[in-house]
Design an enzyme around this catalytic site. Sequence first.
Site, PDB file in Angstrom:
ATOM      1  N   GLY A  10       7.853  -2.064  -4.898  1.00 47.92           N
ATOM      2  CA  GLY A  10       8.691  -1.301  -4.087  1.00 47.92           C
ATOM      3  C   GLY A  10       9.669  -0.509  -5.038  1.00 47.92           C
ATOM      4  O   GLY A  10      10.151  -1.191  -6.093  1.00 47.92           O
ATOM      5  N   ASP A  31       2.197  -7.205  -3.149  1.00 49.07           N
ATOM      6  CA  ASP A  31       2.911  -5.993  -2.845  1.00 49.07           C
ATOM      7  C   ASP A  31       1.679  -5.167  -1.965  1.00 49.07           C
ATOM      8  O   ASP A  31       0.584  -5.000  -2.891  1.00 49.07           O
ATOM      9  CB  ASP A  31       3.420  -5.107  -3.456  1.00 49.07           C
ATOM     10  CG  ASP A  31       4.661  -3.297  -2.925  1.00 49.07           C
ATOM     11  OD1 ASP A  31       5.353  -3.778  -2.958  1.00 49.07           O
ATOM     12  OD2 ASP A  31       3.476  -2.787  -2.040  1.00 49.07           O
ATOM     13  N   ASN A  32       1.402  -4.670  -0.435  1.00 50.24           N
ATOM     14  CA  ASN A  32       0.729  -3.760  -0.104  1.00 50.24           C
ATOM     15  C   ASN A  32       0.209  -1.700  -0.533  1.00 50.24           C
ATOM     16  O   ASN A  32      -0.914  -1.984  -0.365  1.00 50.24           O
ATOM     17  CB  ASN A  32       0.031  -3.912   1.633  1.00 50.24           C
ATOM     18  CG  ASN A  32       1.445  -2.964   1.199  1.00 50.24           C
ATOM     19  OD1 ASN A  32       2.110  -2.154   1.064  1.00 50.24           O
ATOM     20  ND2 ASN A  32       1.176  -2.778   3.500  1.00 50.24           N
ATOM     21  N   LEU A  76      11.316  -8.494   0.444  1.00 44.17           N
ATOM     22  CA  LEU A  76      11.885  -7.100   0.435  1.00 44.17           C
ATOM     23  C   LEU A  76      11.538  -6.273   1.077  1.00 44.17           C
ATOM     24  O   LEU A  76      11.099  -5.016   1.403  1.00 44.17           O
ATOM     25  CB  LEU A  76      12.023  -6.963  -1.208  1.00 44.17           C
ATOM     26  CG  LEU A  76      13.132  -6.765  -1.460  1.00 44.17           C
ATOM     27  CD1 LEU A  76      13.868  -8.624  -2.169  1.00 44.17           C
ATOM     28  CD2 LEU A  76      13.557  -6.316  -2.526  1.00 44.17           C
ATOM     29  N   ALA A 118      15.791  -9.584   2.761  1.00 47.95           N
ATOM     30  CA  ALA A 118      17.006  -8.093   2.463  1.00 47.95           C
ATOM     31  C   ALA A 118      16.670  -7.302   3.550  1.00 47.95           C
ATOM     32  O   ALA A 118      15.999  -7.071   4.170  1.00 47.95           O
ATOM     33  CB  ALA A 118      16.128  -7.233   1.375  1.00 47.95           C
ATOM     34  N   TYR A 150      13.973   0.546  13.723  1.00 40.82           N
ATOM     35  CA  TYR A 150      13.981  -0.176  12.540  1.00 40.82           C
ATOM     36  C   TYR A 150      15.013  -1.273  12.667  1.00 40.82           C
ATOM     37  O   TYR A 150      14.989  -2.593  12.695  1.00 40.82           O
ATOM     38  CB  TYR A 150      14.239   0.781  11.799  1.00 40.82           C
ATOM     39  CG  TYR A 150      14.275   0.534   9.714  1.00 40.82           C
ATOM     40  CD1 TYR A 150      12.751   0.348   9.642  1.00 40.82           C
ATOM     41  CD2 TYR A 150      15.389  -0.216   9.516  1.00 40.82           C
ATOM     42  CE1 TYR A 150      13.275  -0.441   8.317  1.00 40.82           C
ATOM     43  CE2 TYR A 150      15.108  -0.896   7.960  1.00 40.82           C
ATOM     44  CZ  TYR A 150      14.411  -0.950   7.395  1.00 40.82           C
ATOM     45  OH  TYR A 150      13.953  -1.350   6.727  1.00 40.82           O
ATOM     46  N   LYS A 154      14.694  -5.201  12.179  1.00 41.99           N
ATOM     47  CA  LYS A 154      15.426  -5.393  11.131  1.00 41.99           C
ATOM     48  C   LYS A 154      16.934  -6.916  11.392  1.00 41.99           C
ATOM     49  O   LYS A 154      16.846  -8.161  11.780  1.00 41.99           O
ATOM     50  CB  LYS A 154      16.565  -4.718  10.514  1.00 41.99           C
ATOM     51  CG  LYS A 154      15.822  -4.525   8.971  1.00 41.99           C
ATOM     52  CD  LYS A 154      15.267  -5.241   7.729  1.00 41.99           C
ATOM     53  CE  LYS A 154      14.134  -4.776   7.059  1.00 41.99           C
ATOM     54  NZ  LYS A 154      13.823  -5.916   6.095  1.00 41.99           N
TER      55      LYS A 154
END
Length: 331
Positions: A10, A31-32, A76, A118, A150, A154
């Site tokens: 990312g 990472d996808n 992250l 993160a 979101y 988080k």
Amino acid sequence: MNALITGGAGFVGSYLAEELLRRGFYVMVIDNLSTGSFHNVKHLQDTRNFSLTVGSVTDEEVMEELIEKSDVIFHLAATVGVKQILEKPIESISNNIRGTEVVLELAHQKGNKKLILASSSEVYGKSCKVPYKEDDDRVLGPTTAMRWCYSESKAIDEFLALAYFRDKGLPTVIVRLFNTVGPRQKGRYGMVIPRFVKQALLNQPITVYGDGQQKRCFAYVEDVVRGIIALSDHPHAPGEIFNLGSTGSISILDLATMTKRVAGSDSDTVFIPYHEIYGETFEDVRNRVPDLTKVKKWINFKPETSLEEVLGRVANYYRQNPDLLNSEDRN
Ligand code: UDP
């Protein structure tokens, strides 16, 4: 030292990978490639100390193997961008919560590996307090305003991380990233700087949402990455939460003007009501400023790159990658 970066292809993750490699780490990335890009780490592929696994952080088998080999984990991987969250709320909530559950539990099972989580300034919600301090109250809108999912997801991640620290001794550091910007960030997910720079370079209208008086503090990604690494090194940081970003505040309208100046652009500025972009229930954050007292005190953190310099770098990035200018951002 072996470092694992989830979401390492990312925008922030790829800069973190570069910096850790520079410092002699062996860097494993998972990472996808949903919002991250192979392009962001392509130049690292030939580096001896780098490996990329394309997969999901919710895949426990793959994660078990990677975490086993890690000395430190930078978590992250998460959904990015307000636009993306509004368009794909189920995926956003699930990515954030399930992914973090897997990472925390395996980090614990594999011997309480050091973990940097993160988190995000979204956690503060729409509080009018300036600046936001780590232990301030959170102020959120109703659950019908989907943006706040979101913030909630988080916050659950943070609760979980703190609980693993307290109950299981997992050394977890929580870093709340404020608006982090630089080349490689994609405009496709709504982020303002790549969008404004592209519009300016193409002499298209700069799209200011609302009245443009909402304010943000933008921090350059390489400054932020240095902060993340310093916090991961600090022996007493586990169990703590840190704001990380810049305190240089600017209105979005002034940002539009500055972007045009830096890019040498004749673009007009147009004002677009929020509801036309994000729907009727959308609520924006009016003024988001981090209190950086804690991170300054602990690691002597100071952002060094000015916003003008960042805008110049983003503009150069697009000039050097004209295919990105003229099309949707690539993967
Ligand atoms: N924004 C804007 N025009 C755009 C994209 C974003 O005016 O083309 C505004 C957005 O409404 C917000 C600010 O810029 O007030 C920062 O947006 P971004 O999505 O980059 O970050 P966040 O909202 O998460 O702070």
